[in-house]
Design a protein around this motif. Structure first.
Motif, short mmCIF file in Angstrom:
data_model
loop_
_atom_site.label_atom_id
_atom_site.label_comp_id
_atom_site.label_asym_id
_atom_site.label_seq_id
_atom_site.Cartn_x
_atom_site.Cartn_y
_atom_site.Cartn_z
N GLY A 1 -0.43 22.52 -6.95
CA GLY A 1 0.62 22.50 -6.24
C GLY A 1 1.08 21.07 -6.15
O GLY A 1 2.80 20.91 -5.15
N VAL A 2 0.49 19.73 -5.98
CA VAL A 2 1.03 19.17 -5.27
C VAL A 2 1.11 18.29 -6.63
O VAL A 2 0.87 17.90 -7.18
CB VAL A 2 -0.45 17.68 -5.03
CG1 VAL A 2 0.24 16.54 -4.20
CG2 VAL A 2 -0.40 18.49 -3.55
N SER A 3 2.71 17.06 -5.98
CA SER A 3 2.57 16.13 -7.35
C SER A 3 2.65 14.64 -6.87
O SER A 3 3.17 14.32 -7.44
CB SER A 3 4.68 16.85 -7.76
OG SER A 3 4.53 16.92 -6.96
N ARG A 4 3.43 14.74 -5.67
CA ARG A 4 2.99 13.22 -5.20
C ARG A 4 2.79 13.23 -3.42
O ARG A 4 2.56 13.88 -3.01
CB ARG A 4 4.85 12.84 -5.37
CG ARG A 4 5.74 14.04 -4.66
CD ARG A 4 7.38 14.05 -4.94
NE ARG A 4 7.79 12.99 -4.13
CZ ARG A 4 8.58 12.59 -3.29
NH1 ARG A 4 9.25 14.32 -2.78
NH2 ARG A 4 9.50 11.70 -2.52
N PHE A 5 2.97 11.57 -3.04
CA PHE A 5 2.63 11.72 -2.06
C PHE A 5 4.50 11.31 -1.03
O PHE A 5 5.38 11.08 -1.66
CB PHE A 5 2.42 10.32 -1.65
CG PHE A 5 0.64 10.35 -1.89
CD1 PHE A 5 -0.03 10.97 -0.68
CD2 PHE A 5 0.53 9.42 -2.90
CE1 PHE A 5 -1.57 10.80 -0.82
CE2 PHE A 5 -1.25 10.13 -3.20
CZ PHE A 5 -1.65 10.87 -2.07
N ILE B 1 0.90 -1.58 -0.16
CA ILE B 1 -0.08 -0.27 -0.27
C ILE B 1 0.44 1.51 -0.03
O ILE B 1 0.85 2.34 -0.50
CB ILE B 1 -0.69 0.02 1.52
CG1 ILE B 1 -1.98 -1.12 1.59
CG2 ILE B 1 -1.63 1.21 1.22
CD1 ILE B 1 -2.50 -1.79 2.50
N LYS B 2 1.52 1.54 0.65
CA LYS B 2 2.72 2.57 0.74
C LYS B 2 3.60 2.85 -0.30
O LYS B 2 3.87 3.53 -0.84
CB LYS B 2 3.70 2.08 2.09
CG LYS B 2 3.79 2.39 3.04
CD LYS B 2 3.87 2.01 4.78
CE LYS B 2 3.88 1.78 6.01
NZ LYS B 2 4.83 2.03 6.89
N ASP B 3 3.91 1.56 -1.06
CA ASP B 3 4.67 1.04 -1.92
C ASP B 3 3.61 1.93 -3.52
O ASP B 3 3.95 3.04 -4.51
CB ASP B 3 4.84 0.37 -2.44
CG ASP B 3 6.45 0.08 -1.93
OD1 ASP B 3 7.01 0.74 -1.58
OD2 ASP B 3 6.43 -1.53 -2.29
N ALA B 4 2.30 1.33 -3.53
CA ALA B 4 0.92 2.52 -4.26
C ALA B 4 1.29 3.89 -4.05
O ALA B 4 1.26 4.63 -5.44
CB ALA B 4 0.16 2.07 -4.31
N PHE B 5 1.09 4.39 -2.88
CA PHE B 5 1.43 5.34 -2.45
C PHE B 5 2.40 6.39 -3.16
O PHE B 5 2.26 7.72 -4.11
CB PHE B 5 0.93 6.26 -1.27
CG PHE B 5 -0.73 5.95 -0.30
CD1 PHE B 5 -1.04 7.47 -0.23
CD2 PHE B 5 -0.46 4.58 -0.31
CE1 PHE B 5 -2.36 7.24 0.00
CE2 PHE B 5 -2.58 5.08 0.26
CZ PHE B 5 -2.82 6.46 0.62
#
Length: 327
Positions: A292-296, A272-276
């Motif tokens: 303005g957001v591009s990633r987790f 799940i973390k990898d998916a984020f």
């Protein structure tokens, strides 16, 4: 799983909190502020995964919830590209459920019916301590930049020029557990010249959206709100920016935390973390909504929520079901 199960009232939360058996006294050497259901042997301030493999959860369908918003149906569509990515990366079906309150969202994770969730800034410590939520990510930009500000808005033609001018006014706060909508103003405004409930009337609106729209409509004289919500509302044309005026803003706070239930199977939790962290916002509805957001970005509750815990401590907040319900 049905939507109404997620929409559990705070009263049901109080009953569930009282009825679940606690760890035996010698089962946990360190708990900190965590509920008796959880243990923190490594001191990272979040619940440890169960040491008994039989107590680990590996559901066929993962349930994901985003923090309560004014229009849940809109956000279900916005999150759809990410849900598809999550299904591909985990090999699991994923269901999105719209929660109606912070209490309902926390209770759903505590009871095991919610596996992945975005919790607003202020409610995050309640989710950690009452529901075993483990924050691991936050939305941000390249270079690791993230955060939002507490902003105070009034009508464009108002005589309110400073925070001190809120004295004697009718001011909309969002909900008791909200950081920028209530906790931060109560901690920060006295230094600006006013104390909420003492120097001005506090009226709870229910959400940042309703607070700002209430200011526009003249229902409230002013409102402390989260800058990220204000920006999204402006981008969607939900209000005319010429109708309001910014009075004051704080230094940045962390935004919504993305969390996992503490008892997920470690391999599933990692997937799940990898998916984020592999999700690409570019060209998606999610990327358009959160400008303005591009990633987790990877975060920890212990570090990134230190300022929030400080604010809540200054307000005498206790991480209990009653505290979550604002009682």
């Amino acid at each position: 799983m049905h939507t109404h199960l997620i929409r559990t009232a705070a009263a049901a939360f109080l009953l569930s909190a009282a009825s679940v058996p606690a760890f035996a006294a010698d089962d946990c050497k360190n708990r900190g502020a965590l509920d008796v259901l959880y243990c923190d042997a490594n001191g990272d301030m979040v619940a440890d995964a169960p040491t008994d493999p039989s107590k680990l959860s590996d559901p066929d369908t993962l349930v994901f919830a985003y923090t309560p918003v004014e229009d849940p149906a809109v956000y279900e569509d916005i999150w759809e590209p990410f849900i598809q990515h999550l299904e591909k990366e985990t090999g699991k079906d994923v269901q999105f459920f719209a929660v109606q309150s912070n209490s309902a969202e926390v209770e759903a994770m505590r009871s095991g019916r919610l596996h992945i969730a975005g919790f607003s800034t202020g409610p995050t410590p309640f989710a950690v301590n009452l529901a075993g939520a483990v924050p691991f990510a936050i939305m941000g930009a390249e270079g690791g930049k993230f955060g939002y500000k507490l902003q105070v808005f009034t009508q464009a033609d108002s005589d309110i020029k400073t925070v001190a001018d809120l004295a004697g006014k009718r001011v909309a706060h969002t909900s008791p557990t909200s950081n920028s909508g209530n906790q931060a103003p109560r901690a920060l405004f006295p230094a600006q010249g006013v104390t909420p409930d003492k120097d001005y009337e506090v009226v709870y609106s229910g959400s940042h959206d309703q607070s700002l729209l209430g200011v526009v409509a003249g229902d409230y004289d002013a409102a402390p709100v989260a800058s990220e919500v204000v920006e999204r509302m402006a981008a969607r044309g939900l209000y005319d920016t010429k109708d309001v005026r910014l009075v004051w803003e704080s230094d940045p706070f962390p935004t919504t935390s993305y969390t996992l239930a503490h008892d997920l199977d470690p391999e599933l939790a990692q997937n799940i973390k990898d998916a984020f962290f592999s999700f690409d916002f570019a060209g998606t509805a999610l990327g358009e909504e959160f400008e303005g957001v591009s990633r987790f970005i990877p975060i920890t509750y212990k570090k990134q929520w230190a300022v929030i815990r400080q604010i809540q401590a200054s307000n005498g907040v206790e991480y209990t079901p009653q505290g979550l319900a604002g009682k």
